[in-house]
Design an enzyme around this catalytic site. Structure first.
Site, PDB file in Angstrom:
ATOM      1  N   GLU A 103       5.461   4.781   3.906  1.00 18.70           N
ATOM      2  CA  GLU A 103       5.146   3.478   3.277  1.00 18.70           C
ATOM      3  C   GLU A 103       4.705   3.670   1.820  1.00 18.70           C
ATOM      4  O   GLU A 103       3.852   2.939   1.301  1.00 18.70           O
ATOM      5  CB  GLU A 103       4.148   2.672   4.115  1.00 18.70           C
ATOM      6  CG  GLU A 103       4.750   2.334   5.479  1.00 18.70           C
ATOM      7  CD  GLU A 103       4.174   1.134   6.183  1.00 18.70           C
ATOM      8  OE1 GLU A 103       3.558   0.280   5.530  1.00 18.70           O
ATOM      9  OE2 GLU A 103       4.381   1.037   7.411  1.00 18.70           O
TER      10      GLU A 103
ATOM     11  N   THR B 175       4.581   7.189  -1.064  1.00 19.26           N
ATOM     12  CA  THR B 175       3.788   8.417  -1.242  1.00 19.26           C
ATOM     13  C   THR B 175       2.546   8.131  -2.101  1.00 19.26           C
ATOM     14  O   THR B 175       2.473   7.103  -2.787  1.00 19.26           O
ATOM     15  CB  THR B 175       4.631   9.475  -1.989  1.00 19.26           C
ATOM     16  OG1 THR B 175       5.004   8.910  -3.259  1.00 19.26           O
ATOM     17  CG2 THR B 175       5.877   9.863  -1.219  1.00 19.26           C
TER      18      THR B 175
ATOM     19  N   ASP C  45       3.346  -4.011   0.729  1.00 20.73           N
ATOM     20  CA  ASP C  45       1.955  -4.234   0.282  1.00 20.73           C
ATOM     21  C   ASP C  45       1.048  -4.340   1.500  1.00 20.73           C
ATOM     22  O   ASP C  45       0.016  -3.675   1.614  1.00 20.73           O
ATOM     23  CB  ASP C  45       1.838  -5.562  -0.502  1.00 20.73           C
ATOM     24  CG  ASP C  45       2.211  -5.412  -1.972  1.00 20.73           C
ATOM     25  OD1 ASP C  45       2.360  -4.267  -2.439  1.00 20.73           O
ATOM     26  OD2 ASP C  45       2.357  -6.457  -2.643  1.00 20.73           O
TER      27      ASP C  45
ATOM     28  N   ARG D  54       0.890  -1.182   3.737  1.00 27.67           N
ATOM     29  CA  ARG D  54       0.059  -0.106   3.171  1.00 27.67           C
ATOM     30  C   ARG D  54      -1.418  -0.346   3.476  1.00 27.67           C
ATOM     31  O   ARG D  54      -2.170   0.588   3.737  1.00 27.67           O
ATOM     32  CB  ARG D  54       0.293  -0.024   1.658  1.00 27.67           C
ATOM     33  CG  ARG D  54       1.651   0.557   1.329  1.00 27.67           C
ATOM     34  CD  ARG D  54       2.086   0.338  -0.097  1.00 27.67           C
ATOM     35  NE  ARG D  54       3.427   0.886  -0.301  1.00 27.67           N
ATOM     36  CZ  ARG D  54       4.229   0.580  -1.305  1.00 27.67           C
ATOM     37  NH1 ARG D  54       3.847  -0.310  -2.220  1.00 27.67           N
ATOM     38  NH2 ARG D  54       5.422   1.116  -1.405  1.00 27.67           N
TER      39      ARG D  54
ATOM     40  N   PHE E 183      12.284  -1.188  10.330  1.00 33.08           N
ATOM     41  CA  PHE E 183      12.452  -1.562   8.926  1.00 33.08           C
ATOM     42  C   PHE E 183      13.316  -0.487   8.287  1.00 33.08           C
ATOM     43  O   PHE E 183      12.920   0.689   8.268  1.00 33.08           O
ATOM     44  CB  PHE E 183      11.064  -1.599   8.295  1.00 33.08           C
ATOM     45  CG  PHE E 183      10.969  -1.973   6.844  1.00 33.08           C
ATOM     46  CD1 PHE E 183      11.072  -3.304   6.437  1.00 33.08           C
ATOM     47  CD2 PHE E 183      10.703  -0.999   5.889  1.00 33.08           C
ATOM     48  CE1 PHE E 183      10.914  -3.644   5.092  1.00 33.08           C
ATOM     49  CE2 PHE E 183      10.550  -1.339   4.550  1.00 33.08           C
ATOM     50  CZ  PHE E 183      10.654  -2.663   4.158  1.00 33.08           C
TER      51      PHE E 183
ATOM     52  N   HIS F 136     -14.813  23.118  13.258  1.00 36.68           N
ATOM     53  CA  HIS F 136     -14.490  23.649  14.587  1.00 36.68           C
ATOM     54  C   HIS F 136     -14.175  25.145  14.557  1.00 36.68           C
ATOM     55  O   HIS F 136     -14.016  25.756  15.623  1.00 36.68           O
ATOM     56  CB  HIS F 136     -13.305  22.889  15.192  1.00 36.68           C
ATOM     57  CG  HIS F 136     -13.672  21.547  15.761  1.00 36.68           C
ATOM     58  ND1 HIS F 136     -13.913  20.458  14.973  1.00 36.68           N
ATOM     59  CD2 HIS F 136     -13.846  21.136  17.045  1.00 36.68           C
ATOM     60  CE1 HIS F 136     -14.211  19.419  15.735  1.00 36.68           C
ATOM     61  NE2 HIS F 136     -14.184  19.801  16.992  1.00 36.68           N
ATOM     62  N   GLY F 137     -14.023  25.720  13.377  1.00 40.17           N
ATOM     63  CA  GLY F 137     -13.728  27.149  13.278  1.00 40.17           C
ATOM     64  C   GLY F 137     -12.452  27.496  14.037  1.00 40.17           C
ATOM     65  O   GLY F 137     -11.466  26.757  13.976  1.00 40.17           O
TER      66      GLY F 137
ATOM     67  N   GLN G  46     -12.245  22.987   9.895  1.00 42.50           N
ATOM     68  CA  GLN G  46     -13.183  24.010   9.414  1.00 42.50           C
ATOM     69  C   GLN G  46     -14.477  24.020  10.243  1.00 42.50           C
ATOM     70  O   GLN G  46     -14.967  25.080  10.615  1.00 42.50           O
ATOM     71  CB  GLN G  46     -13.486  23.751   7.925  1.00 42.50           C
ATOM     72  CG  GLN G  46     -14.069  24.929   7.196  1.00 42.50           C
ATOM     73  CD  GLN G  46     -13.088  26.096   7.093  1.00 42.50           C
ATOM     74  OE1 GLN G  46     -11.894  25.933   7.288  1.00 42.50           O
ATOM     75  NE2 GLN G  46     -13.606  27.275   6.832  1.00 42.50           N
TER      76      GLN G  46
HETATM   77  N1  COS Z   1       5.446  -7.860  -4.510  1.00 39.37           N
HETATM   78  C1  COS Z   1       6.358  -8.752  -4.958  1.00 39.37           C
HETATM   79  N2  COS Z   1       7.319  -8.447  -5.864  1.00 39.37           N
HETATM   80  C2  COS Z   1       7.347  -7.190  -6.320  1.00 39.37           C
HETATM   81  C3  COS Z   1       6.429  -6.202  -5.891  1.00 39.37           C
HETATM   82  C4  COS Z   1       5.436  -6.590  -4.946  1.00 39.37           C
HETATM   83  N3  COS Z   1       4.546  -5.713  -4.506  1.00 39.37           N
HETATM   84  N4  COS Z   1       6.710  -5.042  -6.526  1.00 39.37           N
HETATM   85  C5  COS Z   1       7.761  -5.266  -7.322  1.00 39.37           C
HETATM   86  N5  COS Z   1       8.145  -6.573  -7.196  1.00 39.37           N
HETATM   87  C6  COS Z   1       9.218  -7.244  -7.926  1.00 39.37           C
HETATM   88  C7  COS Z   1       9.013  -7.108  -9.434  1.00 39.37           C
HETATM   89  O1  COS Z   1       8.179  -8.135  -9.908  1.00 39.37           O
HETATM   90  C8  COS Z   1      10.426  -7.216  -9.970  1.00 39.37           C
HETATM   91  O2  COS Z   1      10.788  -8.580 -10.001  1.00 39.37           O
HETATM   92  P1  COS Z   1      11.771  -9.181 -11.151  1.00 39.37           P
HETATM   93  O3  COS Z   1      13.099  -8.555 -10.916  1.00 39.37           O
HETATM   94  O4  COS Z   1      11.765 -10.648 -10.900  1.00 39.37           O
HETATM   95  O5  COS Z   1      11.167  -8.788 -12.459  1.00 39.37           O
HETATM   96  C9  COS Z   1      11.256  -6.520  -8.888  1.00 39.37           C
HETATM   97  O6  COS Z   1      10.476  -6.580  -7.670  1.00 39.37           O
HETATM   98  C10 COS Z   1      11.557  -5.074  -9.221  1.00 39.37           C
HETATM   99  O7  COS Z   1      10.311  -4.423  -9.393  1.00 39.37           O
HETATM  100  P2  COS Z   1      10.110  -3.112 -10.244  1.00 39.37           P
HETATM  101  O8  COS Z   1      10.824  -3.240 -11.543  1.00 39.37           O
HETATM  102  O9  COS Z   1       8.655  -2.788 -10.265  1.00 39.37           O
HETATM  103  O10 COS Z   1      10.894  -2.036  -9.347  1.00 39.37           O
HETATM  104  P3  COS Z   1      11.005  -0.471  -9.447  1.00 39.37           P
HETATM  105  O11 COS Z   1      12.400  -0.109  -9.166  1.00 39.37           O
HETATM  106  O12 COS Z   1      10.374   0.016 -10.712  1.00 39.37           O
HETATM  107  O13 COS Z   1      10.166   0.043  -8.156  1.00 39.37           O
HETATM  108  C11 COS Z   1       8.280   0.836  -6.898  1.00 39.37           C
HETATM  109  C12 COS Z   1       8.841  -0.149  -7.954  1.00 39.37           C
HETATM  110  C13 COS Z   1       8.343   2.281  -7.332  1.00 39.37           C
HETATM  111  C14 COS Z   1       6.831   0.408  -6.762  1.00 39.37           C
HETATM  112  C15 COS Z   1       9.023   0.658  -5.555  1.00 39.37           C
HETATM  113  O14 COS Z   1      10.355   1.133  -5.632  1.00 39.37           O
HETATM  114  C16 COS Z   1       8.338   1.337  -4.385  1.00 39.37           C
HETATM  115  O15 COS Z   1       7.374   0.809  -3.827  1.00 39.37           O
HETATM  116  N6  COS Z   1       8.856   2.506  -3.945  1.00 39.37           N
HETATM  117  C17 COS Z   1       8.378   3.170  -2.748  1.00 39.37           C
HETATM  118  C18 COS Z   1       9.152   2.739  -1.573  1.00 39.37           C
HETATM  119  C19 COS Z   1       8.462   3.043  -0.298  1.00 39.37           C
HETATM  120  O16 COS Z   1       7.295   2.762  -0.125  1.00 39.37           O
HETATM  121  N7  COS Z   1       9.189   3.619   0.626  1.00 39.37           N
HETATM  122  C20 COS Z   1       8.630   3.970   1.887  1.00 39.37           C
HETATM  123  C21 COS Z   1       9.612   3.822   2.939  1.00 39.37           C
HETATM  124  S1  COS Z   1       9.648   2.279   3.637  1.00 39.37           S
HETATM  125  S2  COS Z   1       8.524   2.547   5.248  1.00 39.37           S
END
Ligand code: COS
Length: 382
Positions: free
Chosen positions: A363, A365, A240, A243, A122, A338-339, A336
């Site tokens: 996935e 922080t 989702d 995680r 991914f 296990h020292g 701890q």
């Molecule tokens: N499921 C479905 N849709 C989602 C969603 C989810 N869990 N989270 C966000 N969306 C949708 C929102 O509804 C929004 O849709 P619309 O454009 O139709 O309104 C769109 O995606 C953008 O969402 P949002 O505005 O919340 O985006 P942000 O840029 O604010 O980012 C976070 C949200 C910070 C939660 C996101 O960037 C994130 O998870 N970052 C961490 C990334 C990560 O985990 N990286 C690890 C490496 S990958 S192994």
């Protein structure tokens, strides 16, 4: 779709036996060589582990989320690198395809993913893009005449990239922000795709992460996953679920560490009696047990909610936050209890301590999980 309870119980028992009798004795070897031996990979294939979450019609075991969590907890009882071997096929490397792929895309790839014939990765994170995943810079320009998208950019810390045959890549097709991102299925053998040597890491030896470079890689339009601009949502839905799976692994790892703590504390004698009889040691065991049970309950409840079709974005973030922070505390206490032995490589406890550190980072922080929990809670009015 759930398995019938008897089949599932048998499967879980077989996996638990495989973990205890086959994987656990090889943990030291895996850590030392930084590779998972071929016979262990074959054993994982034989058990169907690469296809846990892939529908049966495509050759997978088709477990529902509650069942998958049971398996994730069982696998958490050994080095996390073992699970990582097939972790991307079960989670972030396949679920975009399962959720948003066309019938043709699924038929082409899912059976090979389920059998472990191909490995998936991914590719979201980039050198300048981590938590702010909606700002990916890798570009995909449509060349309509040729029927391809031209991919240019670099992805970073991509798990299993050096073994991957297929990447789910998030790239920008539109303007700035999350709505300009599209997902693509990118086979490894396309010209212009190259994978850098794997990084040296703090822990989880045996699981590799690498940079992946795209230099004018021509990806057929048919390999687009979903519509243009839907890629960020595909990634978020995949995360989702991922995680929650990771939270299950954290619970398993904590259970293993509690077992190790108890075993050491009952054998090790100081001041004329086993250290397990000292209340300060008991407090570390008790806190670990109670916190682990609470995390397990949250993870299992969230899995059931997902199987019931409920929105679980908040729940998954809460499960990942709770379980990954919990296993960090448990691993610290295990050292701890296990020292001095907890600090010595041969006992394997310091290895777990390093291994579980990643769970609070990848996935999403702990800070991102808190951000999601706060946003969703405020949106819902409390
Ligand atoms: N499921 C479905 N849709 C989602 C969603 C989810 N869990 N989270 C966000 N969306 C949708 C929102 O509804 C929004 O849709 P619309 O454009 O139709 O309104 C769109 O995606 C953008 O969402 P949002 O505005 O919340 O985006 P942000 O840029 O604010 O980012 C976070 C949200 C910070 C939660 C996101 O960037 C994130 O998870 N970052 C961490 C990334 C990560 O985990 N990286 C690890 C490496 S990958 S192994």
């Amino acid at each position: 779709m759930a398995l019938d309870p008897e089949t599932y119980t048998q499967l879980l028992e077989t996996i638990e036996r495989f973990v205890n009798e086959t994987l656990r004795p090889r943990e030291g070897e895996v850590a030392e060589t930084d590779e998972i031996p071929d016979d262990l990979v074959q054993g994982m294939k034989d058990l169907g582990l690469f296809g846990l979450s892939i529908p049966e019609e495509y050759g997978g075991l088709g477990l529902n989320m509650a069942e998958e969590i049971g398996v994730a907890i069982a696998l958490g009882h050994t080095s996390p690198a073992m699970r990582s071997t097939f972790g991307t096929n079960v989670g972030i490397g396949s679920q975009g395809l399962v959720m948003s792929g066309t019938d043709e895309q699924k038929a082409e790839w899912l059976p090979k993913i389920a059998s472990g014939e191909i490995i998936t990765s991914f590719a979201l994170t980039e050198p300048d893009v981590g938590s702010d995943a909606g700002s990916v810079k890798t570009r995909a320009e449509l060349d309509e005449a040729k029927g391809v998208y031209r991919l240019n950019g670099t992805k970073r810390y991509i798990t299993n990239a050096d073994k991957a045959d297929l990447f789910t890549v998030m790239a920008r097709t539109g303007g700035e922000g999350a709505r300009g991102v599209t997902s693509f299925l990118v086979p490894r053998d396309l010209p212009g795709l190259s994978v850098a040597p794997h990084e040296k890491k703090m822990g989880q030896q045996g699981a590799h992460v690498c940079d992946v470079n795209f230099d004018d890689v021509e990806v057929p339009v048919a390999n687009r996953l979903g519509e243009e601009g839907e890629g960020f949502k595909v990634a978020m839905r995949v995360l989702d679920r991922g995680r929650l799976h990771i939270a299950g692994v954290c619970v398993g790892a904590a259970e293993r560490l509690i077992e190790e703590m108890v075993s050491y504390a009952t054998e090790r004698k100081q001041f004329g009696k086993p250290i397990a009889e000292f209340q300060l040691i008991q407090a570390m065991i008790a806190d670990s047990k109670a916190e682990c049970m609470a995390a397990r309950a949250l993870v299992e409840q969230t899995a059931k909610k997902r199987d019931a079709g409920e929105n679980i974005t908040l729940d998954c973030a809460a499960a990942k936050l709770t379980a990954s922070e919990m296993v960090g505390r448990v691993a610290d206490r295990a050292v701890q209890v296990h020292g001095g032995a907890g600090y010595i490589a041969d006992y394997g406890i310091e290895r777990f301590y390093r291994d579980v550190r990643l769970f609070r980072i990848y996935e999403g922080t702990s800070e991102i999980q808190r951000t999601i929990i706060a946003r969703e809670t405020i949106k819902a009015g409390g």
